[in-house]
Design a protein around this motif. Structure first.
Motif, PDB file in Angstrom:
ATOM      1  N   ASP A  97       0.835  -1.205   0.000  1.00  0.00           N
ATOM      2  CA  ASP A  97       0.000   0.000   0.000  1.00  0.00           C
ATOM      3  C   ASP A  97       0.873   1.259   0.000  1.00  0.00           C
ATOM      4  N   LEU A  98       1.969   1.230   0.742  1.00  0.00           N
ATOM      5  CA  LEU A  98       2.900   2.358   0.719  1.00  0.00           C
ATOM      6  C   LEU A  98       3.495   2.531  -0.676  1.00  0.00           C
ATOM      7  N   ALA A  99       3.816   1.412  -1.330  1.00  0.00           N
ATOM      8  CA  ALA A  99       4.384   1.481  -2.683  1.00  0.00           C
ATOM      9  C   ALA A  99       3.384   2.058  -3.676  1.00  0.00           C
ATOM     10  N   ILE A 100       2.106   1.684  -3.554  1.00  0.00           N
ATOM     11  CA  ILE A 100       1.082   2.231  -4.439  1.00  0.00           C
ATOM     12  C   ILE A 100       0.889   3.726  -4.180  1.00  0.00           C
ATOM     13  N   TRP A 101       0.979   4.130  -2.917  1.00  0.00           N
ATOM     14  CA  TRP A 101       0.916   5.559  -2.585  1.00  0.00           C
ATOM     15  C   TRP A 101       2.055   6.306  -3.274  1.00  0.00           C
ATOM     16  N   LEU A 102       3.271   5.756  -3.180  1.00  0.00           N
ATOM     17  CA  LEU A 102       4.424   6.391  -3.806  1.00  0.00           C
ATOM     18  C   LEU A 102       4.274   6.444  -5.321  1.00  0.00           C
ATOM     19  N   GLN A 103       3.788   5.372  -5.905  1.00  0.00           N
ATOM     20  CA  GLN A 103       3.544   5.352  -7.350  1.00  0.00           C
ATOM     21  C   GLN A 103       2.569   6.449  -7.743  1.00  0.00           C
ATOM     22  N   PHE A 213      -3.186  11.337  -1.652  1.00  0.00           N
ATOM     23  CA  PHE A 213      -2.852  10.364  -2.688  1.00  0.00           C
ATOM     24  C   PHE A 213      -3.262   8.928  -2.340  1.00  0.00           C
ATOM     25  N   GLY A 214      -3.608   8.669  -1.094  1.00  0.00           N
ATOM     26  CA  GLY A 214      -3.885   7.299  -0.665  1.00  0.00           C
ATOM     27  C   GLY A 214      -5.100   6.697  -1.334  1.00  0.00           C
ATOM     28  N   PHE A 215      -5.047   5.369  -1.532  1.00  0.00           N
ATOM     29  CA  PHE A 215      -6.188   4.621  -2.051  1.00  0.00           C
ATOM     30  C   PHE A 215      -6.826   3.772  -0.959  1.00  0.00           C
ATOM     31  N   ALA A 216      -6.012   3.126  -0.145  1.00  0.00           N
ATOM     32  CA  ALA A 216      -6.548   2.263   0.908  1.00  0.00           C
ATOM     33  C   ALA A 216      -6.285   2.890   2.282  1.00  0.00           C
ATOM     34  N   SER A 218      -5.086   5.515   5.033  1.00  0.00           N
ATOM     35  CA  SER A 218      -5.022   6.989   5.045  1.00  0.00           C
ATOM     36  C   SER A 218      -3.776   7.522   5.727  1.00  0.00           C
ATOM     37  N   TRP A 219      -2.937   6.647   6.250  1.00  0.00           N
ATOM     38  CA  TRP A 219      -1.824   7.073   7.098  1.00  0.00           C
ATOM     39  C   TRP A 219      -0.715   7.782   6.329  1.00  0.00           C
ATOM     40  N   TRP A 220      -0.467   7.353   5.099  1.00  0.00           N
ATOM     41  CA  TRP A 220       0.727   7.832   4.399  1.00  0.00           C
ATOM     42  C   TRP A 220       0.662   9.334   4.131  1.00  0.00           C
ATOM     43  N   ASP A 221      -0.497   9.849   3.772  1.00  0.00           N
ATOM     44  CA  ASP A 221      -0.608  11.284   3.508  1.00  0.00           C
ATOM     45  C   ASP A 221      -0.370  12.097   4.774  1.00  0.00           C
ATOM     46  N   ARG A 222      -0.847  11.613   5.899  1.00  0.00           N
ATOM     47  CA  ARG A 222      -0.595  12.319   7.155  1.00  0.00           C
ATOM     48  C   ARG A 222       0.891  12.258   7.505  1.00  0.00           C
ATOM     49  N   LEU A 223       1.490  11.091   7.295  1.00  0.00           N
ATOM     50  CA  LEU A 223       2.889  10.890   7.663  1.00  0.00           C
ATOM     51  C   LEU A 223       3.842  11.730   6.823  1.00  0.00           C
ATOM     52  N   PHE A 224       3.538  11.860   5.527  1.00  0.00           N
ATOM     53  CA  PHE A 224       4.460  12.541   4.617  1.00  0.00           C
ATOM     54  C   PHE A 224       4.013  13.965   4.251  1.00  0.00           C
ATOM     55  N   GLY A 225       3.025  14.480   4.958  1.00  0.00           N
ATOM     56  CA  GLY A 225       2.652  15.882   4.803  1.00  0.00           C
ATOM     57  C   GLY A 225       1.883  16.208   3.538  1.00  0.00           C
ATOM     58  N   THR A 226       1.127  15.245   3.004  1.00  0.00           N
ATOM     59  CA  THR A 226       0.341  15.502   1.794  1.00  0.00           C
ATOM     60  C   THR A 226      -1.160  15.374   2.075  1.00  0.00           C
ATOM     61  N   TYR A 227      -1.535  15.643   3.310  1.00  0.00           N
ATOM     62  CA  TYR A 227      -2.936  15.481   3.708  1.00  0.00           C
ATOM     63  C   TYR A 227      -3.662  16.817   3.712  1.00  0.00           C
TER      64      TYR A 227
END
Length: 263
Positions: A97-103, A213-216, A218-227
């Motif tokens: 899921d993190l990889a798909i977020w990065l993609q 950018f998340g699909f599944a 929601s953590w990655w956008d909060r973690l990397f400042g894109t929320y």
């Protein structure tokens, strides 16, 4: 995993029907009835499926097949370890899921990839069919990316099936034009991307569609400042799509040609 394709298809169709019915009776936003748009978005599914089937004649062009092949060959980090099944599933879901977020982030930041990905963003409305509107080149590149990750990671095939079901199901859910109670939305958004969260990503304003950018998960956008919490124009009034478009995205051939436009 012989019945994997049938299982995924059944879940896909069932969830699509459920979400489409909810959209009909409890929509988040009022939308015009563009039957041609729905037809075009479904035609994308057919074109994408044919593309992947054609590529599968030459390579194991499915992440599940790649996982089975990696297991047979002993390739990948997880094939070199002995982990409990539950722990392996958690690792696979989190890393993929993190990889798909990065993609997804890269598809906005790299101009050549954005030209392809903007086919998805050119949809003039936002509902469950938006989740299936992707250019076949993007589908092929995304699958190639996942296959590479699978060979590197070496997950069990069944964990990839679970992840694919989660990814497809959450994508349809967070693109759905459904109205969730605010309290429920906040609770779900703590873990999963909700429609109100992802809708912002389809705003015509670039500073908004370059967030969430998340699909599944929601953590990655909060973690990397894109929320982004909410759109500046409000969910009811925000404009969906790209600033230069009109009704042409409801046509399949025009939509297929979007990557070749200069704008």
């Amino acid at each position: 995993m012989q019945n994997e394709a049938t299982l995924r298809l059944a879940i896909f169709v069932g969830l699509f029907v459920v979400l489409a019915v909810i959209e009909r009776f409890a929509p988040r936003r009022t939308r015009p009835n563009h039957a041609r748009r729905w037809l075009t978005n479904w035609l994308f599914v057919i074109v994408d499926t044919i593309t992947l089937k054609a590529l599968a004649l030459f390579l194991p062009f499915a992440a599940v097949l790649a996982a089975a092949d990696a297991s047979t060959r002993g390739w990948g980090l997880l094939n070199m370890t002995e982990l409990p099944r539950w722990l392996e599933l958690i690792i696979v879901v989190l890393l993929l899921d993190l990889a798909i977020w990065l993609q997804h982030v890269l598809s906005h930041k790299i101009p050549a990839l954005w030209r392809i990905h903007r086919v998805h963003h050119s949809d003039i409305e936002f509902d469950v069919t938006t989740a299936i509107r992707f250019h076949p080149v993007e589908i092929a590149l995304s699958m190639a990316f996942k296959i590479g990750l699978v060979y590197l990671l070496g997950p069990a095939a069944w964990t990839v099936v679970v992840f694919e079901i989660l990814l497809n199901g959450s994508s349809m859910f967070n693109h759905a034009n459904i109205k969730l109670p605010q309290g429920f939305d906040r609770a779900v958004r703590a873990v999963l991307v909700t429609p109100d969260m992802h809708r912002i990503h389809h705003s015509v304003h670039r500073h908004e569609h370059d967030t969430n950018f998340g699909f599944a998960l929601s953590w990655w956008d909060r973690l990397f400042g894109t929320y982004t919490q909410s759109p500046k124009d409000g969910h009811e009034k925000m404009k969906i799509g790209l600033h230069w478009q009109d009704l042409r995205p409801t046509r399949l051939l025009w939509s297929m040609a979007v990557p070749f436009f200069r704008k």
